[in-house]
Design a protein around this motif. Structure first.
Motif, PDB file in Angstrom:
ATOM      1  N   ASP A 130       0.837  -0.994   0.173  1.00 25.08           N
ATOM      2  CA  ASP A 130      -0.015  -0.015   0.022  1.00 25.08           C
ATOM      3  C   ASP A 130       0.888   1.231   0.096  1.00 25.08           C
ATOM      4  O   ASP A 130       1.017   1.946   1.113  1.00 25.08           O
ATOM      5  CB  ASP A 130      -0.895  -0.143   1.405  1.00 25.08           C
ATOM      6  N   ILE A 131       1.478   1.472  -1.186  1.00 24.49           N
ATOM      7  CA  ILE A 131       2.357   2.491  -1.274  1.00 24.49           C
ATOM      8  C   ILE A 131       1.958   3.976  -1.442  1.00 24.49           C
ATOM      9  O   ILE A 131       2.714   5.105  -1.204  1.00 24.49           O
ATOM     10  CB  ILE A 131       3.438   2.313  -2.487  1.00 24.49           C
ATOM     11  N   VAL A 132       0.733   4.138  -1.787  1.00 23.93           N
ATOM     12  CA  VAL A 132       0.061   5.436  -1.939  1.00 23.93           C
ATOM     13  C   VAL A 132       0.137   6.398  -0.867  1.00 23.93           C
ATOM     14  O   VAL A 132       0.718   7.573  -1.129  1.00 23.93           O
ATOM     15  CB  VAL A 132      -1.357   5.266  -2.769  1.00 23.93           C
ATOM     16  N   PRO A 133      -0.122   6.173   0.343  1.00 19.77           N
ATOM     17  CA  PRO A 133      -0.208   6.981   1.481  1.00 19.77           C
ATOM     18  C   PRO A 133       1.293   7.573   1.710  1.00 19.77           C
ATOM     19  O   PRO A 133       1.551   8.475   2.373  1.00 19.77           O
ATOM     20  CB  PRO A 133      -0.791   6.197   2.635  1.00 19.77           C
ATOM     21  N   ARG A 134       2.271   6.536   1.213  1.00 19.60           N
ATOM     22  CA  ARG A 134       3.602   7.070   1.433  1.00 19.60           C
ATOM     23  C   ARG A 134       4.392   7.849   0.356  1.00 19.60           C
ATOM     24  O   ARG A 134       5.007   8.861   0.631  1.00 19.60           O
ATOM     25  CB  ARG A 134       4.530   5.730   1.552  1.00 19.60           C
ATOM     26  N   VAL A 135       3.979   7.677  -0.883  1.00 16.04           N
ATOM     27  CA  VAL A 135       4.621   8.110  -1.923  1.00 16.04           C
ATOM     28  C   VAL A 135       3.729   9.573  -2.007  1.00 16.04           C
ATOM     29  O   VAL A 135       4.669  10.557  -2.344  1.00 16.04           O
ATOM     30  CB  VAL A 135       4.212   7.656  -3.483  1.00 16.04           C
ATOM     31  N   THR A 136       2.460   9.727  -1.965  1.00 12.93           N
ATOM     32  CA  THR A 136       1.788  10.939  -2.122  1.00 12.93           C
ATOM     33  C   THR A 136       0.614  11.093  -0.821  1.00 12.93           C
ATOM     34  O   THR A 136      -0.352  11.110  -1.115  1.00 12.93           O
ATOM     35  CB  THR A 136       0.903  11.014  -3.587  1.00 12.93           C
ATOM     36  N   PRO A 137       1.285  11.140   0.094  1.00 11.64           N
ATOM     37  CA  PRO A 137       0.492  11.232   1.366  1.00 11.64           C
ATOM     38  C   PRO A 137      -0.609  12.555   1.480  1.00 11.64           C
ATOM     39  O   PRO A 137      -1.866  12.339   1.929  1.00 11.64           O
ATOM     40  CB  PRO A 137       1.396  11.464   2.588  1.00 11.64           C
ATOM     41  N   PHE A 138      -0.130  13.555   0.821  1.00  8.02           N
ATOM     42  CA  PHE A 138      -1.192  14.764   0.805  1.00  8.02           C
ATOM     43  C   PHE A 138      -2.372  14.564  -0.026  1.00  8.02           C
ATOM     44  O   PHE A 138      -3.314  14.637   0.205  1.00  8.02           O
ATOM     45  CB  PHE A 138      -0.521  16.102   0.543  1.00  8.02           C
ATOM     46  N   LEU A 139      -1.999  14.224  -1.181  1.00  8.40           N
ATOM     47  CA  LEU A 139      -2.967  13.733  -2.224  1.00  8.40           C
ATOM     48  C   LEU A 139      -3.988  12.547  -1.648  1.00  8.40           C
ATOM     49  O   LEU A 139      -5.154  12.672  -1.988  1.00  8.40           O
ATOM     50  CB  LEU A 139      -2.390  13.270  -3.689  1.00  8.40           C
ATOM     51  N   TYR A 140      -3.203  11.596  -1.113  1.00 13.24           N
ATOM     52  CA  TYR A 140      -4.226  10.387  -0.489  1.00 13.24           C
ATOM     53  C   TYR A 140      -5.135  10.987   0.409  1.00 13.24           C
ATOM     54  O   TYR A 140      -6.428  10.629   0.455  1.00 13.24           O
ATOM     55  CB  TYR A 140      -3.049   9.252   0.000  1.00 13.24           C
ATOM     56  N   ASN A 141      -4.749  11.826   1.562  1.00 12.93           N
ATOM     57  CA  ASN A 141      -5.760  12.264   2.257  1.00 12.93           C
ATOM     58  C   ASN A 141      -6.564  13.267   2.034  1.00 12.93           C
ATOM     59  O   ASN A 141      -7.880  13.118   2.358  1.00 12.93           O
ATOM     60  CB  ASN A 141      -4.707  13.293   3.390  1.00 12.93           C
ATOM     61  N   ASN A 142      -6.274  14.047   0.771  1.00 16.95           N
ATOM     62  CA  ASN A 142      -7.265  14.939   0.187  1.00 16.95           C
ATOM     63  C   ASN A 142      -8.347  14.332  -0.540  1.00 16.95           C
ATOM     64  O   ASN A 142      -9.537  14.591  -0.171  1.00 16.95           O
ATOM     65  CB  ASN A 142      -6.389  15.939  -0.724  1.00 16.95           C
ATOM     66  N   VAL A 143      -8.033  13.130  -1.269  1.00 16.05           N
ATOM     67  CA  VAL A 143      -9.086  12.363  -1.792  1.00 16.05           C
ATOM     68  C   VAL A 143     -10.027  11.575  -1.008  1.00 16.05           C
ATOM     69  O   VAL A 143     -11.002  11.532  -1.253  1.00 16.05           O
ATOM     70  CB  VAL A 143      -8.226  11.354  -2.883  1.00 16.05           C
ATOM     71  N   ARG A 144      -9.276  11.149   0.167  1.00  8.83           N
ATOM     72  CA  ARG A 144      -9.921  10.426   1.011  1.00  8.83           C
ATOM     73  C   ARG A 144     -11.041  11.298   1.963  1.00  8.83           C
ATOM     74  O   ARG A 144     -12.050  10.997   2.124  1.00  8.83           O
ATOM     75  CB  ARG A 144      -9.002   9.741   2.027  1.00  8.83           C
ATOM     76  N   GLU A 145     -10.744  12.565   2.090  1.00  9.04           N
ATOM     77  CA  GLU A 145     -11.354  13.338   2.894  1.00  9.04           C
ATOM     78  C   GLU A 145     -12.611  14.226   1.839  1.00  9.04           C
ATOM     79  O   GLU A 145     -13.413  14.464   2.597  1.00  9.04           O
ATOM     80  CB  GLU A 145     -10.674  14.220   3.831  1.00  9.04           C
ATOM     81  N   ASN A 146     -12.099  14.519   0.670  1.00  6.23           N
ATOM     82  CA  ASN A 146     -12.782  15.374  -0.002  1.00  6.23           C
ATOM     83  C   ASN A 146     -13.267  14.724  -1.234  1.00  6.23           C
ATOM     84  O   ASN A 146     -13.930  15.356  -2.091  1.00  6.23           O
ATOM     85  CB  ASN A 146     -12.058  16.551  -0.426  1.00  6.23           C
ATOM     86  N   GLY A 147     -13.289  13.387  -1.742  1.00  8.12           N
ATOM     87  CA  GLY A 147     -13.577  12.800  -2.857  1.00  8.12           C
ATOM     88  C   GLY A 147     -12.620  12.844  -3.902  1.00  8.12           C
ATOM     89  O   GLY A 147     -11.638  13.403  -3.855  1.00  8.12           O
ATOM     90  N   LYS A 148     -13.133  11.827  -4.883  1.00  8.07           N
ATOM     91  CA  LYS A 148     -12.046  11.566  -6.038  1.00  8.07           C
ATOM     92  C   LYS A 148     -11.857  12.841  -6.977  1.00  8.07           C
ATOM     93  O   LYS A 148     -10.857  12.651  -7.655  1.00  8.07           O
ATOM     94  CB  LYS A 148     -12.635  10.476  -6.817  1.00  8.07           C
ATOM     95  N   THR A 149     -12.649  13.645  -6.962  1.00  4.11           N
ATOM     96  CA  THR A 149     -12.623  14.958  -7.686  1.00  4.11           C
ATOM     97  C   THR A 149     -12.349  16.236  -6.580  1.00  4.11           C
ATOM     98  O   THR A 149     -13.344  16.457  -6.089  1.00  4.11           O
ATOM     99  CB  THR A 149     -13.642  15.320  -8.752  1.00  4.11           C
ATOM    100  N   CYS A 150     -11.166  16.746  -6.433  1.00  3.70           N
ATOM    101  CA  CYS A 150     -11.264  17.437  -5.154  1.00  3.70           C
ATOM    102  C   CYS A 150     -10.190  18.652  -5.598  1.00  3.70           C
ATOM    103  O   CYS A 150      -9.640  18.632  -6.519  1.00  3.70           O
ATOM    104  CB  CYS A 150     -10.824  16.796  -3.691  1.00  3.70           C
ATOM    105  N   PHE A 151      -9.893  19.550  -4.645  1.00  2.53           N
ATOM    106  CA  PHE A 151      -8.911  20.677  -4.935  1.00  2.53           C
ATOM    107  C   PHE A 151      -8.236  20.909  -4.012  1.00  2.53           C
ATOM    108  O   PHE A 151      -8.345  20.611  -2.793  1.00  2.53           O
ATOM    109  CB  PHE A 151      -9.608  22.117  -5.492  1.00  2.53           C
ATOM    110  N   SER A 152      -7.138  21.689  -4.092  1.00  2.00           N
ATOM    111  CA  SER A 152      -5.996  21.901  -2.962  1.00  2.00           C
ATOM    112  C   SER A 152      -5.164  23.221  -3.715  1.00  2.00           C
ATOM    113  O   SER A 152      -5.640  23.806  -4.754  1.00  2.00           O
ATOM    114  CB  SER A 152      -4.965  20.751  -2.808  1.00  2.00           C
ATOM    115  N   TRP A 153      -4.339  23.334  -2.990  1.00  2.00           N
ATOM    116  CA  TRP A 153      -3.636  25.139  -3.019  1.00  2.00           C
ATOM    117  C   TRP A 153      -2.430  25.048  -3.373  1.00  2.00           C
ATOM    118  O   TRP A 153      -1.337  24.537  -1.979  1.00  2.00           O
ATOM    119  CB  TRP A 153      -4.255  25.849  -2.174  1.00  2.00           C
ATOM    120  N   PHE A 154      -1.747  25.469  -4.488  1.00  2.00           N
ATOM    121  CA  PHE A 154      -0.398  25.551  -4.574  1.00  2.00           C
ATOM    122  C   PHE A 154       0.009  26.801  -4.394  1.00  2.00           C
ATOM    123  O   PHE A 154      -0.110  27.883  -5.377  1.00  2.00           O
ATOM    124  CB  PHE A 154       0.320  24.812  -5.837  1.00  2.00           C
ATOM    125  N   GLY A 155       0.453  27.636  -3.196  1.00  2.00           N
ATOM    126  CA  GLY A 155       0.290  28.959  -2.940  1.00  2.00           C
ATOM    127  C   GLY A 155      -0.871  29.558  -3.279  1.00  2.00           C
ATOM    128  O   GLY A 155      -2.105  28.960  -2.575  1.00  2.00           O
TER     129      GLY A 155
END
Length: 382
Positions: free
Chosen positions: A88-113
């Motif tokens: 189960d390497i996804v939480p290790r390779v991209t932990p932020f993306l993994y958490n964001n998708v888990r909490e906000n759905g498969k189509t979600c947004f985040s902020w780069f600056g």
């Protein structure tokens, strides 16, 4: 609060000085307003618009967005080794993306600056986005940083993307790639010979496979990209590897306005690497173009195929709009390295880890390889 402070500062200036300071004061207010809009009001408007369309995501944080959280989660995930039995390497390779998708759905947004990033995991939507060459879905653009690492096909849009893709395509035709097999084989044989020489009297040895396969990838890319000039290619590989590491260090601070213009140690070194890489590539390309003009046959490496394809669309003075400039060719050569550098070495290392964990997979892979090799040898004899 920012605008109020600016107004208060202007109001406190003596009237005798305001006559001369009015233009400068208005410029200061105007620039402050633009900066405030870019870093606060515009991101907040975009966030409201995204949520109004039914998307969920993280809340915008002033200036940095999710950059700090992204770095923190990466450090936590990479602080300890991954258990060998865990796939189960996804939480290790991209932990932020993994958490964001888990909490906000498969189509979600985040902020780069102050820039919103929309994450899409639906394959059908991804296909639509990738095939929409002239639509409104632009690639993330960070010009100051992109120019330091590689400003090639991966960052182009519209007509320029189409032109570069057309010129580059011949280099990746199956028949052209088959011509590179001897270079692949030579690099692998040299590595195996090196490992065999490292064996102890009992027929075993301990190796850092990760660094060994990184070196192998560098040799393969250098030979297939520059042929007999692969020694210069190895230097390019080393420089581009360092540049990629420094890129990761800078990407977490690029959201700060004007950061790339600051004379930091990392920024100065990235510019030094850029100059050296460009100088080496310009020399290699110049020699190859001169040899082609003198009638020498085109080499079957990536640089030779790229230049041959490009020269079909460029007149003798290099003025045709259909071809690429020397600067364009330099940037595409950088992309060659970045596209195959870490990807291949990581895949090979992980493959070896899995094969070492599952000895039965080794037996099946060896049987398949010998069967295919035997068939090829038989065809050769026939």
């Amino acid at each position: 609060m920012v605008l109020g402070a600016l107004f208060a500062a202007v109001a406190s200036v003596p009237r005798s000085l305001l006559v001369y300071g009015v233009p400068a004061g208005f410029v200061l207010l105007w620039q402050g307003g633009r900066l405030l809009n870019k870093l606060w009001w515009q991101p907040r408007r975009l966030e409201r618009a995204l949520r109004a369309q039914g998307l969920r995501g993280t809340t915008y944080r002033f200036l940095t967005g999710d950059v700090k959280e992204f770095g923190r989660l990466n450090e936590e995930a990479w602080a300890s080794p991954l258990p060998l039995g865990c796939h189960d390497i996804v939480p290790r390779v991209t932990p932020f993306l993994y958490n964001n998708v888990r909490e906000n759905g498969k189509t979600c947004f985040s902020w780069f600056g102050p820039i919103p990033n929309v994450t899409i995991t639906d394959p059908a939507l991804v296909k639509d986005l990738l095939s929409n060459k002239f639509g409104h879905f632009e690639k993330p653009q960070f010009p100051a940083l992109t120019k330091l690492i590689s400003d090639g096909l991966t960052s182009h849009e519209g007509e320029k993307w189409v032109k570069h893709r057309r010129i580059l395509n011949p280099a990746f035709h199956l028949e052209k790639l088959k011509l590179m097999l001897p270079a692949f084989s030579a690099c692998c044989e040299e590595l195996v010979d090196k490992w065999e020489q490292s064996l102890d009297s009992d027929g075993s040895c301990e190796l850092d496979v990760w660094s060994e396969l990184q070196a192998l990838t560098g040799d393969v890319i250098s030979r297939t990209a520059f042929g007999s000039s692969y020694h210069e290619g190895r230097r390019l590989f080393q420089l581009q590897s360092e540049q990629a590491e420094r890129f990761v260090a800078a990407i977490q601070k690029i959201a700060i306005p004007g950061y790339m213009n600051l004379p930091t140690k990392n920024n100065r070194r990235m510019r030094q690497i850029q100059k050296e890489v460009n100088s080496i590539l310009r020399g290699l390309i110049g020699k190859r173009i001169q040899a082609m003009k003198e009638g020498e046959p085109t080499k079957d490496d990536l640089l030779g195929i790229l230049l041959e394809s490009n020269m079909r669309d460029t007149d003798e003075n290099g003025q045709s709009s259909l071809g690429m400039t020397i600067e364009d060719v330099i940037e595409e050569c950088k992309v060659f390295y970045l596209a195959g550098m870490e990807t291949t070495s990581v895949l090979m290392t992980w493959t070896m880890v899995l094969l070492s964990m599952h000895r039965e997979w080794q037996d099946r892979a060896r049987e398949k390889l010998l069967a295919c090799s035997g068939g090829l040898n038989q065809n050769t004899r026939d």
